[in-house]
Write a protein that holds these residues in place. Structure first.
Motif, PDB file in Angstrom:
ATOM      1  N   ASN A  26      62.008  57.176  22.328  1.00 11.05           N
ATOM      2  CA  ASN A  26      61.610  57.742  23.619  1.00 11.05           C
ATOM      3  C   ASN A  26      61.043  56.662  24.540  1.00 11.05           C
ATOM      4  O   ASN A  26      61.328  56.641  25.749  1.00 11.05           O
ATOM      5  CB  ASN A  26      60.571  58.841  23.427  1.00 11.05           C
ATOM      6  N   VAL A  27      60.209  55.784  23.986  1.00 14.04           N
ATOM      7  CA  VAL A  27      59.603  54.705  24.779  1.00 14.04           C
ATOM      8  C   VAL A  27      60.690  53.836  25.404  1.00 14.04           C
ATOM      9  O   VAL A  27      60.639  53.499  26.592  1.00 14.04           O
ATOM     10  CB  VAL A  27      58.651  53.862  23.910  1.00 14.04           C
ATOM     11  N   LEU A  28      61.690  53.469  24.590  1.00 11.81           N
ATOM     12  CA  LEU A  28      62.765  52.618  25.087  1.00 11.81           C
ATOM     13  C   LEU A  28      63.655  53.350  26.096  1.00 11.81           C
ATOM     14  O   LEU A  28      64.043  52.787  27.122  1.00 11.81           O
ATOM     15  CB  LEU A  28      63.598  52.102  23.914  1.00 11.81           C
ATOM     16  N   ARG A  29      63.974  54.597  25.802  1.00 12.22           N
ATOM     17  CA  ARG A  29      64.846  55.364  26.695  1.00 12.22           C
ATOM     18  C   ARG A  29      64.177  55.627  28.043  1.00 12.22           C
ATOM     19  O   ARG A  29      64.826  55.587  29.094  1.00 12.22           O
ATOM     20  CB  ARG A  29      65.203  56.691  26.035  1.00 12.22           C
ATOM     21  N   ASP A  30      62.864  55.909  28.032  1.00 11.66           N
ATOM     22  CA  ASP A  30      62.159  56.355  29.232  1.00 11.66           C
ATOM     23  C   ASP A  30      61.401  55.242  29.946  1.00 11.66           C
ATOM     24  O   ASP A  30      60.654  55.514  30.894  1.00 11.66           O
ATOM     25  CB  ASP A  30      61.177  57.474  28.872  1.00 11.66           C
ATOM     26  N   CYS A  31      61.571  53.996  29.501  1.00 12.38           N
ATOM     27  CA  CYS A  31      60.727  52.918  30.029  1.00 12.38           C
ATOM     28  C   CYS A  31      60.877  52.729  31.537  1.00 12.38           C
ATOM     29  O   CYS A  31      59.890  52.454  32.232  1.00 12.38           O
ATOM     30  CB  CYS A  31      60.992  51.617  29.284  1.00 12.38           C
ATOM     31  N   ALA A  32      62.083  52.868  32.065  1.00 11.80           N
ATOM     32  CA  ALA A  32      62.277  52.662  33.504  1.00 11.80           C
ATOM     33  C   ALA A  32      61.470  53.672  34.309  1.00 11.80           C
ATOM     34  O   ALA A  32      60.820  53.321  35.311  1.00 11.80           O
ATOM     35  CB  ALA A  32      63.757  52.761  33.845  1.00 11.80           C
ATOM     36  N   LYS A  33      61.504  54.916  33.902  1.00 13.46           N
ATOM     37  CA  LYS A  33      60.729  55.961  34.581  1.00 13.46           C
ATOM     38  C   LYS A  33      59.238  55.714  34.421  1.00 13.46           C
ATOM     39  O   LYS A  33      58.457  55.827  35.383  1.00 13.46           O
ATOM     40  CB  LYS A  33      61.103  57.333  34.005  1.00 13.46           C
ATOM     41  N   ASP A  34      58.797  55.364  33.208  1.00 15.30           N
ATOM     42  CA  ASP A  34      57.375  55.146  32.954  1.00 15.30           C
ATOM     43  C   ASP A  34      56.832  53.974  33.770  1.00 15.30           C
ATOM     44  O   ASP A  34      55.707  54.032  34.280  1.00 15.30           O
ATOM     45  CB  ASP A  34      57.136  54.896  31.462  1.00 15.30           C
ATOM     46  N   LEU A  35      57.615  52.905  33.879  1.00 14.62           N
ATOM     47  CA  LEU A  35      57.170  51.747  34.656  1.00 14.62           C
ATOM     48  C   LEU A  35      56.887  52.134  36.103  1.00 14.62           C
ATOM     49  O   LEU A  35      55.953  51.616  36.732  1.00 14.62           O
ATOM     50  CB  LEU A  35      58.228  50.649  34.614  1.00 14.62           C
ATOM     51  N   ARG A  36      57.661  53.055  36.628  1.00 18.94           N
ATOM     52  CA  ARG A  36      57.519  53.432  38.032  1.00 18.94           C
ATOM     53  C   ARG A  36      56.376  54.405  38.280  1.00 18.94           C
ATOM     54  O   ARG A  36      56.096  54.737  39.437  1.00 18.94           O
ATOM     55  CB  ARG A  36      58.860  53.968  38.546  1.00 18.94           C
ATOM     56  N   ILE A  37      55.714  54.841  37.223  1.00 18.58           N
ATOM     57  CA  ILE A  37      54.476  55.600  37.390  1.00 18.58           C
ATOM     58  C   ILE A  37      53.299  54.812  36.817  1.00 18.58           C
ATOM     59  O   ILE A  37      52.240  55.371  36.523  1.00 18.58           O
ATOM     60  CB  ILE A  37      54.563  57.004  36.746  1.00 18.58           C
ATOM     61  N   GLY A  38      53.516  53.502  36.649  1.00 14.77           N
ATOM     62  CA  GLY A  38      52.411  52.617  36.284  1.00 14.77           C
ATOM     63  C   GLY A  38      52.153  52.442  34.807  1.00 14.77           C
ATOM     64  O   GLY A  38      51.128  51.867  34.426  1.00 14.77           O
ATOM     65  N   ARG A  39      53.090  52.908  33.947  1.00  9.70           N
ATOM     66  CA  ARG A  39      52.860  52.845  32.505  1.00  9.70           C
ATOM     67  C   ARG A  39      53.844  51.891  31.832  1.00  9.70           C
ATOM     68  O   ARG A  39      55.044  52.146  31.813  1.00  9.70           O
ATOM     69  CB  ARG A  39      52.986  54.243  31.877  1.00  9.70           C
ATOM     70  N   CYS A  40      53.311  50.811  31.286  1.00  7.72           N
ATOM     71  CA  CYS A  40      54.145  49.853  30.568  1.00  7.72           C
ATOM     72  C   CYS A  40      53.725  49.876  29.099  1.00  7.72           C
ATOM     73  O   CYS A  40      52.640  49.381  28.743  1.00  7.72           O
ATOM     74  CB  CYS A  40      53.978  48.450  31.142  1.00  7.72           C
ATOM     75  N   TYR A  41      54.565  50.464  28.272  1.00 12.39           N
ATOM     76  CA  TYR A  41      54.265  50.537  26.840  1.00 12.39           C
ATOM     77  C   TYR A  41      54.690  49.266  26.106  1.00 12.39           C
ATOM     78  O   TYR A  41      54.416  49.119  24.925  1.00 12.39           O
ATOM     79  CB  TYR A  41      54.940  51.756  26.219  1.00 12.39           C
ATOM     80  N   PHE A  42      55.367  48.342  26.807  1.00 16.66           N
ATOM     81  CA  PHE A  42      55.722  47.070  26.196  1.00 16.66           C
ATOM     82  C   PHE A  42      54.476  46.193  26.161  1.00 16.66           C
ATOM     83  O   PHE A  42      53.889  45.898  27.207  1.00 16.66           O
ATOM     84  CB  PHE A  42      56.831  46.376  26.993  1.00 16.66           C
ATOM     85  N   PRO A  43      54.063  45.748  24.996  1.00 20.74           N
ATOM     86  CA  PRO A  43      52.810  44.982  24.888  1.00 20.74           C
ATOM     87  C   PRO A  43      52.872  43.645  25.626  1.00 20.74           C
ATOM     88  O   PRO A  43      53.913  42.980  25.646  1.00 20.74           O
ATOM     89  CB  PRO A  43      52.652  44.762  23.379  1.00 20.74           C
ATOM     90  N   LEU A  44      51.761  43.262  26.206  1.00 22.35           N
ATOM     91  CA  LEU A  44      51.686  42.000  26.926  1.00 22.35           C
ATOM     92  C   LEU A  44      52.029  40.822  26.024  1.00 22.35           C
ATOM     93  O   LEU A  44      52.642  39.849  26.471  1.00 22.35           O
ATOM     94  CB  LEU A  44      50.283  41.825  27.527  1.00 22.35           C
ATOM     95  N   GLU A  45      51.615  40.892  24.744  1.00 21.15           N
ATOM     96  CA  GLU A  45      51.892  39.777  23.850  1.00 21.15           C
ATOM     97  C   GLU A  45      53.397  39.582  23.642  1.00 21.15           C
ATOM     98  O   GLU A  45      53.863  38.455  23.451  1.00 21.15           O
ATOM     99  CB  GLU A  45      51.203  39.979  22.499  1.00 21.15           C
ATOM    100  N   MET A  46      54.180  40.661  23.704  1.00 20.64           N
ATOM    101  CA  MET A  46      55.628  40.560  23.572  1.00 20.64           C
ATOM    102  C   MET A  46      56.265  40.140  24.894  1.00 20.64           C
ATOM    103  O   MET A  46      57.208  39.347  24.922  1.00 20.64           O
ATOM    104  CB  MET A  46      56.212  41.886  23.084  1.00 20.64           C
ATOM    105  N   LEU A  47      55.754  40.664  26.010  1.00 16.52           N
ATOM    106  CA  LEU A  47      56.278  40.284  27.312  1.00 16.52           C
ATOM    107  C   LEU A  47      56.089  38.790  27.568  1.00 16.52           C
ATOM    108  O   LEU A  47      56.991  38.122  28.109  1.00 16.52           O
ATOM    109  CB  LEU A  47      55.577  41.089  28.411  1.00 16.52           C
ATOM    110  N   SER A  48      54.943  38.267  27.174  1.00 16.34           N
ATOM    111  CA  SER A  48      54.666  36.850  27.436  1.00 16.34           C
ATOM    112  C   SER A  48      55.634  35.944  26.695  1.00 16.34           C
ATOM    113  O   SER A  48      55.963  34.857  27.178  1.00 16.34           O
ATOM    114  CB  SER A  48      53.215  36.515  27.053  1.00 16.34           C
ATOM    115  N   ARG A  49      56.120  36.394  25.537  1.00 11.33           N
ATOM    116  CA  ARG A  49      57.043  35.558  24.762  1.00 11.33           C
ATOM    117  C   ARG A  49      58.388  35.397  25.466  1.00 11.33           C
ATOM    118  O   ARG A  49      59.114  34.443  25.205  1.00 11.33           O
ATOM    119  CB  ARG A  49      57.252  36.148  23.360  1.00 11.33           C
ATOM    120  N   VAL A  50      58.726  36.344  26.331  1.00 10.65           N
ATOM    121  CA  VAL A  50      59.993  36.225  27.071  1.00 10.65           C
ATOM    122  C   VAL A  50      59.742  35.900  28.539  1.00 10.65           C
ATOM    123  O   VAL A  50      60.641  36.017  29.371  1.00 10.65           O
ATOM    124  CB  VAL A  50      60.839  37.523  26.931  1.00 10.65           C
ATOM    125  N   GLY A  51      58.513  35.485  28.851  1.00  5.79           N
ATOM    126  CA  GLY A  51      58.192  35.025  30.196  1.00  5.79           C
ATOM    127  C   GLY A  51      58.180  36.102  31.253  1.00  5.79           C
ATOM    128  O   GLY A  51      58.530  35.843  32.412  1.00  5.79           O
TER     129      GLY A  51
END
Length: 361
Positions: A206-231
């Protein structure tokens, strides 16, 4: 309460608000169906409160905590029902959601008619699920603020998936032991842990499928530690080229999710072939989830809210038909699962094709 009111609550209303989960509920064995269905309805009412964006987050949180207290036996003389009618039900665009909130008193009446064991189990799972909703309301900004917040670590994401879904696998397993004794014969600790991972697999999907919608309401379930590894940063995930830049993140999370699905499969295959209803109730979300992952890894625009990786209704019906035909054949089900996992892993860089066959060992 009257049998007719109970039938409406756990029949047409349940179908109206449960969407795809109703497919699972309808095939559950009779002993489990009512407590699981009522737990779903109460959680759905809580979710409706938590997601009503026309109400400020602090107000939603206050109502959510009041609902949790009411489910756990608190007496408020109808104050919560009046607040929900004025503050939440009136804001609902979907009539089923409105009726659900207005039916909270009837739902609590049904809960009071359950055995002590079932009443305690329903209260525990609703408490856990509302804790996950509370986490959302406390962690993320108001959906209308234009801001984005993210989780810090994968451990935080893992904990979140337990609160909103892994605990459901635990509840489901305990209800199976209580209502269908002798069905689950593996070590209870192992079975419960597999049930938890089953729930986590579905929520990660669900997190992966709905991430685009969640991002647009201010919710990023992708952890910062993982995001930083891909810049990347959370706001960068909104850019037009984000799907391509974040593809390594998708692949990593899909790989982790497949490990969870392998335990979900082992959980299901441990259910005896003669327990057809219980097997079917587990098979449907697994195969819908795996096919969702296939769509995700093939979706070059997976972060585009207009390109959601969602299994079609016709495909869901096909999964239902095939699951029903194969339900008693563990071999056929394993082969089907292997093919789907092979398809997914073939898209993940560095993933050996033979790894999919771990589910048969």
């Amino acid at each position: 309460m009257s049998n007719s009111a109970r039938t409406i609550l756990l029949g047409p209303l349940l179908k109206g608000v449960s969407r795809s989960f109703y497919l699972t509920l309808r095939v559950l064995p009779a002993g489990m169906r009512d407590p699981v269905a009522l737990a779903y309805l109460l959680a759905r009412a809580a979710d409706t409160i938590a997601d009503t964006t026309l109400i400020a987050p602090a107000q939603r949180l206050d109502l959510l905590l009041a609902l949790r207290e009411q489910v756990n036996g608190g007496a408020d003389g109808g104050a919560l029902a009046r607040r929900l009618a004025v503050e939440v039900a009136a804001q609902q665009m979907q009539s089923d959601e409105k009726v659900l909130l207005e039916s909270l008193g009837a739902a609590l009446d049904v809960l009071s008619e359950f055995s002590e064991h079932d009443r305690r189990a329903v209260r525990e799972i609703v408490t856990m699920l509302t804790t996950g909703m509370e986490f959302d309301l406390r962690t993320f900004p108001d959906e209308r603020s234009g801001q984005i917040a993210a989780l810090d670590t994968f451990d935080e994401l893992d904990r979140y998936t337990y609160l909103v879904a892994g605990c459901v696998g635990e509840f489901w397993t305990k209800m199976t032991y209580a209502h269908l004794p002798g069905t689950l014969t593996d070590d209870p600790a192992v079975t419960i842990e597999r049930g938890v991972r089953f729930g986590k697999a579905l929520q990660m999907t669900n997190v992966l499928r709905d991430c685009a919608k969640d991002l647009r309401i201010g919710r990023c379930y992708f952890p910062l530690e993982m995001l930083s590894r891909v810049g990347l940063t959370p706001p960068a995930l909104l850019s037009p080229d984000a799907s391509a830049r974040a593809q390594p993140l998708l692949h990593e999370l899909v790989g982790k999710t497949l490990l969870l699905y392998r335990d979900a499969l082992e959980y299901t295959f441990a259910i005896p072939a003669w327990s057809i209803r219980l097997r079917l109730a587990c098979l449907l979300p697994i195969f819908i989830g795996l096919e969702t992952l296939v769509l995700l890894v093939d979706n070059e625009a997976w972060l585009d809210p207009h390109r959601v990786s969602k299994v079609t209704r016709s495909r869901v019906y096909a999964i239902i038909a095939r699951s029903t035909i194969c339900v008693a054949s563990t071999g056929a089900l394993r082969a089907w699962a292997e093919r789907l996992i092979d398809t997914i892993e073939a898209r993940l860089p560095g993933a050996p094709a033979s790894a999919a066959r771990a589910i048969v060992k």
